[in-house]
Structures are given as C-alpha cells and as structure tokens.
Design an enzyme around this catalytic site. Sequence first.
Site, PDB file in Angstrom:
ATOM      1  CB  SER A 143      12.864 -74.966 -50.662  1.00 54.25           C
ATOM      2  OG  SER A 143      11.787 -75.671 -50.035  1.00 54.25           O
TER       3      SER A 143
ATOM      4  CE  LYS B   5       8.423 -74.382 -49.783  1.00 51.34           C
ATOM      5  NZ  LYS B   5       9.169 -75.509 -49.158  1.00 51.34           N
TER       6      LYS B   5
ATOM      7  CB  SER C  66      12.226 -77.011 -47.147  1.00 48.49           C
ATOM      8  OG  SER C  66      13.162 -77.465 -48.079  1.00 48.49           O
TER       9      SER C  66
END
Length: 493
Positions: free
Chosen positions: A157, A82, A181
């Site tokens: 997210s 990420k 997330s």
Amino acid sequence: MTQTDLTRLTATEIAGLVAAGETSAVEVTQAHLDRIAAVDDRVNAFLHVDGEGALAAARAVDARRAAGEELGPLAGVPVAVKDVLTTKGVPTTVGSKILQGWRPPYDSTIVRRLREAGTVMLGKTNMDEFAMGSSTEYSAYGPTHNPWDLSRIPGGSGGGSAAALAAYEAPLAIGSDTGGSIRQPGAVTGTVGAKPTYGGTSRYGLVAFSSSLDTPGPCARTVLDAALLHEVIGGHDPRDSTSIPQPVPDVVAAARRGATGDLTGVRLGIVSEFTGEGAEPGVLAAFRESVDTLTKLGAEIVEVSCPNFKYALPAYYLIAPSECSSNLARFDGVRFGLRVGDDGNRSLEEVMSLTREAGFGPEVKRRLMIGTYALSSGYYDAYYGQAQKVRTLISRDFAAAFERVDALISPTTPFVAFPIGARTADPYQMYLADLFTIPTNLYGGPGISVPCGLSDGLPVGLQVMAPTMADDRMYRVAAALESAVGTFTPPAL
C-alpha cells in the site's frame, strides 16, 4: 553542486555535507521541493507537500550547526512520510475521503522521533486507502505511478513512499508494513524497504488497519540509509502496549559490515515453497543470480521447506479484515472526519451509514464485510479462530528454519510491476502480489527487500527474513548483496 546533484545523493552523503557545512539543509530541502514540483504531477507520490514547514525545519538545523551543535547522523536530510502516521497540524487522510482535511492534534511517535533527529519532513505520501491494497490504485486521491514506467503500479500500500524515492523526490521515506506494504513497493521500484520486528517500532499514532500486523518501517535507496533511519525511529515506546522493551539491534553496524562484501560463516535458507510455480521466470532468474552472488560472498546456501507458508495468504485475508472491521468502527461521522447527511432530519444511524457509504472506497468495504462476517456469531471459530491456528503453524515453520539457518531468502514479489488497471477487477490476482511477504507479518519477524536485478527492464527485489529482534542479520545480508550488484536507477523522468 546543482539541485539535481543534491537530489541524487544518498541520505548518508547529504547528512555528511550538511554537518561539514559544504551545503545547507535549506539548499537540500529546496532542491527536493523543486524536484517534487517538477515531476510529481506525473508520479502522484505526495498527497500533501508541507514546503513551509520543511524549510522552517531545515533552517533550524542550519542554525544548530552554525551554533556549533553536534548534529545527528540524519540531521538535515529530507524525509517523506506515508499518510498513515499522524502529523500535528498537517493533513492525515490515510488515502481515504473519510478523513479528508483532518489535521491531527498530535504527532505519532515515529514522526516525533524524526523531528527530534533533525530530519526534514517534506510531506505525506500517497497510499492505498487505509493501507488496504497492493498497488496504490485504491487511494481516494488517484493512483501513484512507478517512475520506472509511469504506466505501471509502484506497489502498495505504500507506493507513494517508494515512488518518491525512485523519482528522487526524497532520499528517505517512512512506510508501514501489514502484509508487505513496505517490501513489495521497494521491490517493484528498485528501492530498499525494511519491515522491522513487530513491536520494534512504535504504532502510537499509526492509524490502525490490523493491529497485530501493522509495522512502521524505513524506506530508502540504499541499505545503509534504511538502517540509519531504522535506528532513528526504532526502540521502545511506553505509549504503545505492543512495543518491545528492548533496544534496537545495531542495524547500522550490521549494514556497514555487510557492505564489505563478506558473508563468510552466514547460513542462508532458500524457501523452497517460494521458488517453484507462481513466480515469473524473469524474477526467478534474477533471484538465482543473486543466490550465486551470495555464495561467492561466502554464504552457505541450503534449501529450507516451510510447508505451512502456502496457507499464509488465506489466513492473512481472514485475520487482517477481521481486525480492520473492529478498528474502522471508529470512523462514524460523529467524532472526526467526513460527515454526510447531517441535516437535522436523519437519525444517527442514518448519518453513520451515509458517511461510511461516501467515505470508504470499494476495497475497504470489501475487507470490512469479509472481516465482519468472519467475526460474526457462529463463524468466529471456523474462520478467524482457524486462521490464528494457521498463524501458529507458520511461526513454527520459521522457528524450525532458524534452527538451521541465520536468515531466509526468497524473491520479494512473484512478478515485476504490472500495468495500472490490470488487476483491479480481480482481487485475488491483486492479493498474490504479497504472496511472499505475508508470512513474515504473521510470524512477527523482520524482513527487507533489496534490489537484485532487472526483468524486462523492471526491478526485481530479493527478500531477507530474520528471527524476531535479529533485524541486524537482514541488514548485513542485504548490504552484502547491494555491495556486489549495486543500486538501480530508473529512466529519467
């Protein structure tokens, strides 16, 4: 073995083949790079693909094997990271224009441990800007699409990491979980997402959103793969002042034990506040079927009330924005990243204002304003202070529940993946995506989402929550459920 076959393997299977010399790390890496090239124009899971760096890392693993070195349990396995974790010399944007093109001079602890373990970093995945979002629609670089249905969101997210797994672009990924997330994208993409105990994984090099909540963690397609990745990245880090000076619980052994399908003697609590109104009927139906399955595996099921969980969402949306309003003050157009309006005729304050106006997206600005207001003179006690009191009450609910049960279970999300654009005009409806995951962040304990069924052809996740530093419990339960219901494969892209 074809390239397609290689991309369909689990991380455990890939590592075994590489260690045995039945395939090479280079072959595995190239297969995944080719898969990214073939499908990511439709998925948009990656913000940056480091093909050259990935192949160099793979060659190093193959050289070690050829020299007779003993390889680690994930050596040669590709991983997507990420874009919230710093990577030396590789762009780190946090999904924001304000850091567009920034190449950090150092690796985060998570990335360093991945490299040391011999994993192969494919690149950086898309995310809601500064991890503020529940759908990966708030990325400055366009939304990520759910491989189950490209017209739908992959969660947020960390939707890029979850989508990369579901699209077979990577067998492993790293996410971060501030309010859900990791778990929420796992649920809506049919993958596994684990949030470790806060402080059980290092935040050094994690671009901060909410410092008391942010938790890096593993994403995978199976529970065992997630546990193996957790073992690699977890553990004490003296560079992180919030890091817990204890070893990681034996999550791998717990996952293997759970995979036998025996939960005899395990007491699981259903959170009654999460199984009433607010969840879609199809989600509740899949959850109830999973509860029946867990009962057949030997678990004792009891209903547990956590009355203060209903206040978690408003408390979170005071605590997290307040902390982000402090953390994001460093992005001023002076020290690094974007700089707008520096023509020699403007004051420093004007340059800062223009840079932030151009660099921050609408959701980040919304949360910055909420947080700054909540922390302002005369309002601190009424808003931020009260929210922290609610956080204490939620922690007490968890403590009381864990006196009765070994772990708690609930649906991971109230609904399946919704269409892109369906909720962006209504922030409150967007925030409801994390309704069931936020309490765990406020408490600081571990939680995992494991696929448990389908609703209208879309994945549903079951969440397992455990006491702090009892991460092994959630892996055992999740692996047992997985052994009974199997894994879920999206339609071919």
